[in-house]
Enzyme design. Structure first.
Site, PDB file in Angstrom:
ATOM      1  N   ALA A 155      57.282  83.154  -4.020  1.00  0.00           N
ATOM      2  CA  ALA A 155      56.045  83.745  -4.540  1.00  0.00           C
ATOM      3  C   ALA A 155      56.085  85.265  -4.573  1.00  0.00           C
ATOM      4  O   ALA A 155      55.650  85.884  -5.559  1.00  0.00           O
ATOM      5  CB  ALA A 155      54.858  83.268  -3.704  1.00  0.00           C
ATOM      6  N   LYS A 206      63.177  68.845  -2.264  1.00  0.00           N
ATOM      7  CA  LYS A 206      64.060  69.987  -1.988  1.00  0.00           C
ATOM      8  C   LYS A 206      63.704  70.670  -0.671  1.00  0.00           C
ATOM      9  O   LYS A 206      64.549  71.320  -0.051  1.00  0.00           O
ATOM     10  CB  LYS A 206      64.041  70.975  -3.142  1.00  0.00           C
ATOM     11  CG  LYS A 206      62.663  71.546  -3.482  1.00  0.00           C
ATOM     12  CD  LYS A 206      62.333  72.831  -2.777  1.00  0.00           C
ATOM     13  CE  LYS A 206      60.941  73.311  -3.176  1.00  0.00           C
ATOM     14  NZ  LYS A 206      60.576  74.608  -2.581  1.00  0.00           N
ATOM     15  N   ARG A 271      60.842  79.396   2.992  1.00  0.00           N
ATOM     16  CA  ARG A 271      60.208  79.323   4.317  1.00  0.00           C
ATOM     17  C   ARG A 271      60.750  78.164   5.148  1.00  0.00           C
ATOM     18  O   ARG A 271      60.898  78.288   6.366  1.00  0.00           O
ATOM     19  CB  ARG A 271      58.688  79.219   4.162  1.00  0.00           C
ATOM     20  CG  ARG A 271      58.191  77.880   3.701  1.00  0.00           C
ATOM     21  CD  ARG A 271      56.684  77.821   3.533  1.00  0.00           C
ATOM     22  NE  ARG A 271      56.247  78.487   2.323  1.00  0.00           N
ATOM     23  CZ  ARG A 271      55.048  78.293   1.766  1.00  0.00           C
ATOM     24  NH1 ARG A 271      54.190  77.457   2.344  1.00  0.00           N
ATOM     25  NH2 ARG A 271      54.702  78.909   0.669  1.00  0.00           N
ATOM     26  N   GLN A 300      56.505  72.718   5.079  1.00  0.00           N
ATOM     27  CA  GLN A 300      56.372  71.512   4.274  1.00  0.00           C
ATOM     28  C   GLN A 300      57.478  70.495   4.520  1.00  0.00           C
ATOM     29  O   GLN A 300      57.237  69.292   4.558  1.00  0.00           O
ATOM     30  CB  GLN A 300      56.368  71.904   2.786  1.00  0.00           C
ATOM     31  CG  GLN A 300      55.237  72.855   2.428  1.00  0.00           C
ATOM     32  CD  GLN A 300      55.614  73.784   1.281  1.00  0.00           C
ATOM     33  OE1 GLN A 300      56.719  74.301   1.216  1.00  0.00           O
ATOM     34  NE2 GLN A 300      54.681  74.002   0.381  1.00  0.00           N
TER      35      GLN A 300
END
Length: 344
Positions: A155, A206, A271, A300
């Site tokens: 991002a 992924k 991350r 995640q």
């Protein structure tokens, strides 16, 4: 037909970056979009003694989640979700997947019946032996056509206008072209493909591969090992998608940003990779590292690994995806990290 009214649902790091692109592009394409304002729903919280919505609207900067980046003045932070989506015809879902169910509870029956949506959320919904991509979850719950966007998109880099690509998996070509017009810039190329499932699943799976790459870095194994993990991971992603979902396209894996490019980026600096590396080196729990390292963002990959494990167990397919299994076992069952590559 009236102009499209855009609303951004989510205001974290990626949500703020994508809101910036949307704010710029609605002003550029006034023949298609209402450029008067782009509401962005902000889960209200205090930051440096002020409400985050006030900070965003006064400074045109999300100082907590995307500091140093100016947002267009037409991007307006709104703390009330129903108000943010009122009259919107183009909804952009971009939030941690843990918050989607509650968000849909609030939006059910409150969305324009002629609206369309796109999801940038990473992850899958698993209920026993059933697995669903979030585009399908949103579409079924709200009754609106829902596409998916995913790609090699750190991002902060997108927000700084460094050259990047992404992929939109669309329901209809008309929808795809609309989302392309909303997000594409000279330095942010939006590719289109008729594969909502493939794009969505690549974006979710992924992150499991990125956790494995972080384990490899934490162990100090080097580039050969990481390249092997990336290759094995991409193959498991492809096989998983094709085993459990119909009509997933081959191109989504090797020709689109949503596939191999996103695996590379996530395994180099995303991350999930960074926190997994710290997990090995610092020997601290993931929840502690998440709070320390991610500035309110959510990890995640380990949660997707758990969801996938539950699903594979219900389908009697444990062992069919050994890298996914190892990431789950290390993250949730205290398997020693050094056993990551055994049996791959």
């Amino acid at each position: 037909m009236g102009k499209e009214k855009v609303a951004i649902i989510g205001s974290g790091n990626w949500g703020s970056a994508i809101a910036r692109l949307a704010g710029l592009n609605v002003s550029k394409h006034t023949d298609v979009f209402d450029d008067s304002r782009v509401p962005i729903w902000v889960f209200e919280e205090d930051f440096e003694g002020k409400k985050l919505t006030e900070i965003i609207n006064e400074s045109h900067e999300n100082k907590k989640y995307l500091p140093g980046i100016q947002l267009p003045e037409n991007v307006v932070a709104i703390p009330d979700l129903e108000e943010a989506v009122k009259d919107a015809t183009a909804l952009v879902f971009v939030m941690p997947h843990q918050f989607l169910a509650k968000t849909l509870d609030i939006l059910d029956g409150k969305v324009n019946k002629n609206a369309k949506a796109i999801t940038l959320i990473k992850g899958v919904e698993v209920k026993g032996a059933d697995i669903h991509i979030f585009a399908d979850v949103i579409e079924k719950r709200l009754g609106i056509s829902t596409s998916a966007l995913s790609g090699a998109n750190i991002a902060n880099e997108v927000a700084k206008d460094t050259f990047s690509e992404t992929t939109v998996g669309y329901r209809t070509e008309e929808d795809g072209k609309l989302w392309q017009k909303l997000f594409q810039t000279p330095n942010f190329k939006v590719q289109l493909i008729d594969d909502v499932a493939g794009v969505s699943l690549c974006g979710a799976l992924k992150n499991i591969v990125a956790v494995a790459a972080g384990f490899v870095d934490g162990l100090g194994y080097g580039d050969n090992s990481k390249a092997a993990i990336m290759r094995i991971g991409l193959l498991e992603m492809k096989h998983f998608c094709q085993e459990f979902f119909d009509n997933v396209k081959e191109e989504s894996f090797l020709q689109e940003s949503s596939g191999v490019a996103d695996v590379i980026t996530s395994c180099l600096g995303g991350r999930n990779k960074r926190v997994a590396e710290a997990f090995v080196k610092e020997k601290k729990p993931f929840d502690e590292l998440e709070k320390k390292m991610l500035n309110g963002q959510k990890l995640q990959g380990i949660h997707t690994a758990k969801d996938v494990h539950v699903f594979l167990k219900e389908r009697d397919r444990i062992g069919a995806y050994p890298l996914f299994d190892k990431v789950y076992q290390i993250s949730w069952e205290d398997l020693p990290v050094a056993k990551l590559t055994e049996g791959l």
